[in-house]
Design an enzyme around this catalytic site. Structure first.
Site, PDB file in Angstrom:
ATOM      1  N   SER A  42      73.387  91.577 -71.844  1.00 35.20           N
ATOM      2  CA  SER A  42      74.479  92.223 -72.395  1.00 35.20           C
ATOM      3  C   SER A  42      74.649  93.646 -71.921  1.00 35.20           C
ATOM      4  O   SER A  42      75.044  93.726 -70.623  1.00 35.20           O
ATOM      5  CB  SER A  42      74.564  92.379 -74.099  1.00 35.20           C
ATOM      6  OG  SER A  42      75.684  92.535 -74.524  1.00 35.20           O
ATOM      7  N   GLU A  92      79.544  82.303 -76.011  1.00 29.38           N
ATOM      8  CA  GLU A  92      79.194  83.741 -76.044  1.00 29.38           C
ATOM      9  C   GLU A  92      80.057  84.329 -77.409  1.00 29.38           C
ATOM     10  O   GLU A  92      79.489  85.037 -78.259  1.00 29.38           O
ATOM     11  CB  GLU A  92      79.666  84.621 -74.857  1.00 29.38           C
ATOM     12  CG  GLU A  92      78.865  84.213 -73.495  1.00 29.38           C
ATOM     13  CD  GLU A  92      77.582  84.908 -73.650  1.00 29.38           C
ATOM     14  OE1 GLU A  92      77.393  85.990 -74.531  1.00 29.38           O
ATOM     15  OE2 GLU A  92      76.741  84.753 -72.867  1.00 29.38           O
ATOM     16  N   HIS A 111      76.036  84.337 -77.966  1.00 28.03           N
ATOM     17  CA  HIS A 111      75.767  85.513 -77.161  1.00 28.03           C
ATOM     18  C   HIS A 111      74.206  85.818 -77.665  1.00 28.03           C
ATOM     19  O   HIS A 111      74.241  85.664 -79.072  1.00 28.03           O
ATOM     20  CB  HIS A 111      76.702  86.941 -77.450  1.00 28.03           C
ATOM     21  CG  HIS A 111      76.220  87.960 -76.688  1.00 28.03           C
ATOM     22  ND1 HIS A 111      76.558  88.043 -75.378  1.00 28.03           N
ATOM     23  CD2 HIS A 111      75.725  89.209 -77.129  1.00 28.03           C
ATOM     24  CE1 HIS A 111      76.131  89.542 -74.924  1.00 28.03           C
ATOM     25  NE2 HIS A 111      75.704  90.103 -76.029  1.00 28.03           N
TER      26      HIS A 111
END
Length: 470
Positions: free
Chosen positions: A189, A302, A393
């Site tokens: 990320s 995600e 995610h």
């Protein structure tokens, strides 16, 4: 059993357990407080004697995630000023220093550049050390302290912290059995976004030799765009938007206002946040194509980390979807293509799938297309049963670290160990040799899909949808 290692600034005491030596909270820069606040990282002062490196150190100032993310991504809270430090896990040689130096992975945590720390149990590097890789995890300044844009302070201070940590690794990692000529930076990320910037930064040249980007593409903004969050905070604080004025504000008050301004933003829905800015010093305006070997990819769904727990996937109506298409200037033909391949899907699912491709999968594919060096793509597809999160995610991190026990808040208690074995081994192999175990990116567009059961290479997955964005 305790173990002593010697760094350029002094000796540190670590601890050996189960064949792995662990050193925690070794400072790589001076505490970013007092005269060092809102400044580039300064060298840490040498110390006499042996410094204990037996416990995790303070985290960078931050507020925890808001519910329900605070339960899905549990954080630690360790107060203190010496937050610019790193942790090391390395195989214990039993006093024999004659072995060949080992590959090194430097982990840069995510958290939207405002959350996270190297002290999270999920990032324990024991499995990497067990398998012959020295794992280093680092802290760096976050939020307005690390990425606020001011006229009277250096830009990208958090990125400068990362460069200082990598410089420390180059100068000291041999004392811990690592090879300074085989350093792989790995992040997820915001950590991956940081690495994408580091790959083009003249300041970071020669500090690492391979890179792994998990769910984070190259992403920078102009100084003008980056300063919007500071200006919004200054308005709430009723002070000028300068580092000098912000430094005079009580830190708890500063964090409260930061949370009020950016707390509800996320990478998919957008909103005010912190960014890496183009400053023509650390981050060039016209970056060169990075030449290091690269492993990159994202998770299949995600968006579900942000859309599902709070109910957005169910609240999104057809009208909301149409407004989002207008906001992001998504052509109608693209929306029709996504609807056609997902008959009966909720508008929130359609929006989330398009956002994932627009913000992650598409940019990562284009980055692979542009590179002259070897590049390997992956997709993580295993679906968590927790709250319907699916392949969301951050779900892959516990598998990468072979640390499923500390990833249960996202995976649940029955995550497949064979999938962790496969994914962790690929990361170890890439750091060791530059080959994770599947074909490099070429005209066939091979992607390793990590799933259970059924991990394997797929050629040009979902290519029709990805091409629709061009």
């Amino acid at each position: 059993m305790d173990i002593i290692a010697t760094t350029c600034r002094g000796k540190v005491r670590g601890r050996v357990r189960g064949g792995v030596a662990t050193f925690l909270a070794i400072p790589y820069a001076a505490a970013p407080f007092g005269v060092h606040r809102f400044r580039a990282p300064a060298p840490v002062e040498p110390w006499e004697g042996v410094r204990d490196a037996l416990e995790y150190g303070p985290i960078a100032p931050q507020r925890p995630y808001r519910p329900p993310l605070d339960q899905l991504i549990p954080e630690v809270d360790i107060a203190g000023e010496d937050c610019l430090h790193l942790n090391i896990w390395t195989p214990d040689t039993g006093g024999d220093a004659g072995g060949a130096p080992l590959p090194v992975i430097v982990w840069i945590h995510g958290g939207s550049l405002r959350n996270g720390s190297a002290a999270m149990p999920l990032y324990d590097g024991r499995a990497f050390a067990r398998d012959g890789v020295v794992l280093v995890s680092i802290n760096y300044r976050l939020g307005v302290e690390g990425f606020g844009v001011f006229p009277d302070a250096p830009d990208n201070r958090g990125l400068l912290d990362q460069i200082a940590a990598l410089t420390w690794v180059k100068e000291n990692i041999a004392a811990f059995g690592g090879d300074p000529a085989r350093v792989t930076v790995c992040g997820e990320s915001a950590g991956a976004v940081s690495i994408a910037a580091l790959m083009t930064s003249p300041r970071a040249a020669g500090l690492f030799h391979r890179a792994i980007l998990q769910s984070g593409p190259p992403q920078t903004v102009t100084r003008g765009q980056g300063s919007k969050t500071v200006r919004a905070m200054a308005k709430e604080l009723r002070v000028p938007a300068t580092a000098e004025e912000f430094a005079a504000v009580d830190r708890e008050r500063l964090l409260d206002v930061q949370d009020a301004v950016v707390g509800r933003a996320d990478p998919i829905s957008g909103g005010p946040g912190f960014h890496i800015v183009v400053d023509d010093d650390v981050v060039p305006a016209d970056p060169p194509l990075p030449s290091v070997d690269l492993l990159l990819g994202c998770n299949r769904e995600e968006y579900r980390l942000w859309f599902v727990p709070g109910g957005a996937v169910d609240r999104t109506s057809r009208l909301t979807l149409r407004l989002a298409l207008l906001k992001f200037r998504i052509p109608g033909r693209v929306a029709r293509l996504y609807r056609a391949s997902r008959r009966g899907a909720k508008p929130g699912v359609i929006l989330g799938e398009m956002a994932t491709d627009l913000l992650l999968r598409g940019p990562l594919n284009r980055l692979a297309d542009s590179r002259p060096a070897r590049t390997f793509l992956y997709e993580f597809a295993w679906r968590s049963p927790i709250l319907g999160l699916g392949a969301c995610h951050a779900l892959e991190i516990g598998f990468v670290f072979d640390n499923l026990r500390h990833g249960e808040s996202l995976t649940g208690p029955d995550a497949p160990q064979p999938l962790a074995d496969a994914m962790h081994r690929a990361w170890v192999d890439f750091a060791t040799s530059g080959d994770p175990g599947w074909s490099a990116w070429d005209a066939r567009r091979p992607v390793m899909v990590f799933d259970h059961p059924g991990t394997g290479t797929v050629l040009a997955p979902r290519q029709e949808e990805l091409r629709a964005w061009l």
